[in-house]
Design a protein around this motif. Structure first.
Motif, PDB file in Angstrom:
ATOM      1  N   GLY A 157       0.830  -1.201   0.000  1.00  0.00           N
ATOM      2  CA  GLY A 157       0.000   0.000   0.000  1.00  0.00           C
ATOM      3  C   GLY A 157       0.862   1.248   0.000  1.00  0.00           C
ATOM      4  O   GLY A 157       2.060   1.205   0.274  1.00  0.00           O
ATOM      5  N   GLU A 197      -0.842   8.875  -0.573  1.00  0.00           N
ATOM      6  CA  GLU A 197      -0.721   9.988  -1.505  1.00  0.00           C
ATOM      7  C   GLU A 197      -1.393  11.219  -0.920  1.00  0.00           C
ATOM      8  O   GLU A 197      -2.426  11.112  -0.245  1.00  0.00           O
ATOM      9  CB  GLU A 197      -1.371   9.640  -2.850  1.00  0.00           C
ATOM     10  N   ARG A 238      -3.560  14.484  -1.329  1.00  0.00           N
ATOM     11  CA  ARG A 238      -4.546  15.070  -2.230  1.00  0.00           C
ATOM     12  C   ARG A 238      -4.257  16.553  -2.429  1.00  0.00           C
ATOM     13  O   ARG A 238      -3.493  17.158  -1.660  1.00  0.00           O
ATOM     14  CB  ARG A 238      -5.947  14.889  -1.658  1.00  0.00           C
ATOM     15  N   GLU A 277      -4.188  10.397   1.667  1.00  0.00           N
ATOM     16  CA  GLU A 277      -5.107   9.344   1.245  1.00  0.00           C
ATOM     17  C   GLU A 277      -4.345   8.034   1.114  1.00  0.00           C
ATOM     18  O   GLU A 277      -3.221   8.005   0.603  1.00  0.00           O
ATOM     19  CB  GLU A 277      -5.744   9.716  -0.094  1.00  0.00           C
ATOM     20  N   TYR A 278      -4.960   6.949   1.565  1.00  0.00           N
ATOM     21  CA  TYR A 278      -4.326   5.636   1.458  1.00  0.00           C
ATOM     22  C   TYR A 278      -4.773   4.937   0.181  1.00  0.00           C
ATOM     23  O   TYR A 278      -5.974   4.830  -0.095  1.00  0.00           O
ATOM     24  CB  TYR A 278      -4.663   4.757   2.662  1.00  0.00           C
ATOM     25  N   VAL A 279      -3.796   4.461  -0.583  1.00  0.00           N
ATOM     26  CA  VAL A 279      -4.067   3.713  -1.811  1.00  0.00           C
ATOM     27  C   VAL A 279      -3.751   2.247  -1.525  1.00  0.00           C
ATOM     28  O   VAL A 279      -2.588   1.876  -1.351  1.00  0.00           O
ATOM     29  CB  VAL A 279      -3.205   4.226  -2.979  1.00  0.00           C
ATOM     30  N   SER A 314      -3.280  -1.949  -1.659  1.00  0.00           N
ATOM     31  CA  SER A 314      -2.691  -2.939  -2.565  1.00  0.00           C
ATOM     32  C   SER A 314      -3.611  -4.129  -2.749  1.00  0.00           C
ATOM     33  O   SER A 314      -3.412  -4.927  -3.668  1.00  0.00           O
ATOM     34  CB  SER A 314      -1.355  -3.418  -2.002  1.00  0.00           C
TER      35      SER A 314
END
Length: 664
Positions: free
Chosen positions: A262, A265, A267, A273-275, A277
């Motif tokens: 994961g 990023e 914003r 913000e968590y992206v 996996s």
């Protein structure tokens, strides 16, 4: 001068041993003449040891900035040995890059990239710290001089015995025999247990929970060092109950989320913000307080925080003259609290006059005059003074609320817990990362100075048993909660995980039980109706000290052989064992009846000493450096004045399977 070559064995070769070696080099010219043999028993790389070893997840960071980490006993340290100024981690990194520090190996490319991007305000990776510590160890060894032989055994010590006879051909080859797992035996006049953080054998409750998890196909991780635990059995999407929200919890989140691919990023609005996996579990976390440790602080002081004003040597000496025993809450805490309040309000008055009424000089005079010798530092006089000078109650310093932020709160729903904990974390970030709230940094510095001075000013043997419990328990926990938290971005990441639905809060007063009827763990809070069931349970905290149940064979042997014992206190509730190895004020190992064991020393967080860390901030008269200096000088005195005369002894024959560290 001894007529033979004395020998010292260090069991453990991490940063604490490196610090003592440097102090031996500093004081040896004045205290000890002639050659010396030093053996360091360390299965990992000497200097970094197990906890700070290079081979751990590269995403794990230190909780101190590069400018705040040094191994050098600088001129601020009040010690008998000569000081030694040297580069803190940030300065060392710059020196490596510009070539002014050349005694380093060829670094991997990613370490070079970290060196280039490092600033004094950066939070370095633990991998980078390992390189600094290993460099310091090599430097300490080289500073010992050509007549000191240092041998590193990449091995594990299993036992220390009193020598019962001479080594063939060597009439008196040391008074102790140190046995290693490889079968090697090392003779020593002095043995120093410097094991750093150690594990304990499973507590009966942990054994029960592990058996429960195994029987029902679940997962359980007892208190452990996060980086040493295998979390691979935890599956994507699996619910995981986690107790503990301190530094081990922060590391756990790194491993379970970024460590599984994961990423975070930012914003356009600045929110993180968590992206995902796709490999993430869902974590349900709680603790006694219900909130994580406070963020590190990025503001700057408007007025410098001076050394303690009330918790001073003179004040402690006066208390010692008046009382046979000191009580932490009655005698010491009022002085500590007053120092914290003084630093906090001085910064508030001098930095933010719009938030207060009146002049600092008037407040200071009235603050000085308050009588603080009571169990309740919130005396009526203090409350009236602060209320008249600080109109906004939210700006006033409330140490009890700081320690227990949700005391007395009863949450009526799961959503209320989530809102409250998330808001608390966000407010903490606002206070500690805003340039307009440097009063939090003043409080931080005041508590740090007291923490460093406590062991120097207060003889441990003059504290009553209840106070020794309080200092090693509540005081250490409170200080860690306020001053030893993670970098701010870790808390921002925590909030991002919460917003993404991967982190849920259980709240304060957390409890966990194993439900035999369902085969699952059940967790909740005494202050909310939140309940969760899960097949996985992680205790995200360090194992409690226990000499009797130590997982380290040398420490366990020390206890089982009757050479050492756990510290036991007689409190109002009866006998209590701290689990720590009983040592004297000189770090000598004490027998079960309190007799010093000649030639056996121990230092570190698992001893009954003050438990200072291995490194510290520069120019703070740091406790670990004072301890290292005193211990090194004690060792040299012991070697220079042995308990009995020793006949001449030629150098010991070389031992097999050892790594030699060149000196000279």
């Amino acid at each position: 001068m001894p007529s033979r070559v004395p020998a010292i064995v260090f069991i453990g070769g991490g940063p604490r041993t490196a610090g003592v070696l440097e102090r031996l080099a500093a004081s040896r010219p004045a205290l000890f003449e002639g050659p010396l043999q030093i053996h360091v028993v360390e299965p990992h790389e000497p200097g970094s040891g197990r906890i700070w070893r290079y081979h751990q997840d590269p995403g794990l960071l230190m909780n101190s900035t590069a400018a705040d980490v040094t191994m050098f006993t600088d001129s601020s340290v009040a010690c008998d040995g000569p000081p030694l100024d040297g580069p803190a981690l940030a300065t060392w990194a710059a020196g490596v890059l510009d070539g002014s520090i050349r005694d380093v190996p060829v670094f991997e490319q990613h370490i070079l990239e970290q060196l280039r991007s490092l600033t004094p305000a950066s939070f370095p990776t633990r991998q980078l710290q390992s390189k600094y510590l290993e460099w310091f160890f090599r430097r300490a060894v080289s500073s010992l001089g050509p007549d000191v032989t240092v041998t590193v055994h990449r091995d594990v010590a299993t036992a220390v015995e009193r020598a019962t006879g001479p080594l063939p051909g060597h009439p008196d080859a040391g008074t102790h025999l140190v046995r290693l797992a490889s079968g090697t035996e090392v003779r020593a006049d002095v043995v120093v247990y410097a094991l750093g953080h150690t594990d304990s054998q499973a507590h009966p409750e942990a054994t029960r929970l592990a058996g429960f998890a195994a029987a029902h196909g679940g997962y359980y991780a007892p208190p452990s060092y996060t980086t040493d635990v295998d979390y691979s059995p935890i599956e994507a999407g699996q619910d995981v109950i986690v107790s503990g929200m301190g530094l081990a919890f922060v590391d756990l989140l790194v491993l379970l989320f970024e460590g599984r691919g994961g990423r975070f990023e930012e914003r356009p609005d600045g929110v993180l913000e968590y992206v995902p996996s796709g490999a993430e579990p869902r974590v349900w976390a709680g603790s006694r307080r219900g909130v994580p440790y406070h963020s590190k602080i990025s503001s700057s002081l408007r007025s410098p925080v001076e050394r303690p004003r009330y918790f001073t040597a003179a004040a402690v000496e006066a208390l010692l003259a008046e009382h046979d025993e000191l009580d932490f809450r009655t005698h010491l805490w009022p002085l500590i609290a007053k120092d914290a309040g003084y630093a906090y309000y001085r910064e508030l008055f001098t930095g933010y006059p719009e938030r207060v009424r009146g002049a600092w000089t008037d407040f200071e005079a009235r603050f000085d005059a308050l009588d603080w010798y009571s169990l309740d530092w919130y005396s009526a006089g203090r409350e009236q003074l602060v209320a008249s000078a600080v109109p906004d109650p939210a700006v006033r310093l409330d140490l009890e609320s700081l320690d227990q932020p949700f005391s007395g709160c009863a949450f009526d729903s799961h959503e209320a817990v989530q809102r409250s904990v998330a808001a608390y974390i966000q407010r903490d970030l606002s206070l500690r990362t805003s340039p307009d709230h440097s009063e939090t940094l003043a409080l931080f510095m005041a508590l740090l100075f007291v923490y460093m001075d406590l062991g120097r000013l207060v003889p441990q043997e003059r504290l009553n048993a209840r106070s020794q419990q309080a200092i090693h328990g509540w005081w250490h926990g409170f200080f860690s909660f306020v001053d030893s938290g993670p970098p701010a971005h870790r808390l921002q990441e925590m909030l991002a995980l919460h917003r993404a639905g991967y982190l849920q809060f259980l709240g304060p007063g957390m409890w966990v039980r194993a439900d035999d009827s369902t085969g699952r763990f059940v967790a909740g809070s005494f202050q909310s109706p939140v309940l969760v069931e899960a097949s996985a349970y992680i205790e995200a905290r360090l194992p409690s000290a226990s000499v009797e149940r130590s997982a380290n064979p040398a420490l366990l042997n020390l206890h089982d052989a009757g050479l050492g014992t756990e510290q036991r206190l007689l409190t109002l509730d009866g006998a209590h064992s701290t689990g720590k190895l009983l040592v004297s004020g000189n770090h000598e190992v004490l027998s079960p009846v309190g007799t010093p064991q000649h030639g056996l020393f121990a230092v570190g967080p698992w001893t009954s000493g003050w438990g200072a860390g291995a490194f510290a901030r520069p120019n703070t008269n740091a406790a670990p450096f004072r301890e290292n200096d005193a211990l090194a000088r004690r060792i040299l005195h012991t070697l220079a004045s042995p308990a009995r005369p020793s006949p001449p002894l030629p150098p010991l024959p070389p031992l097999p399977t050892n790594t030699k560290v060149g000196v000279g």
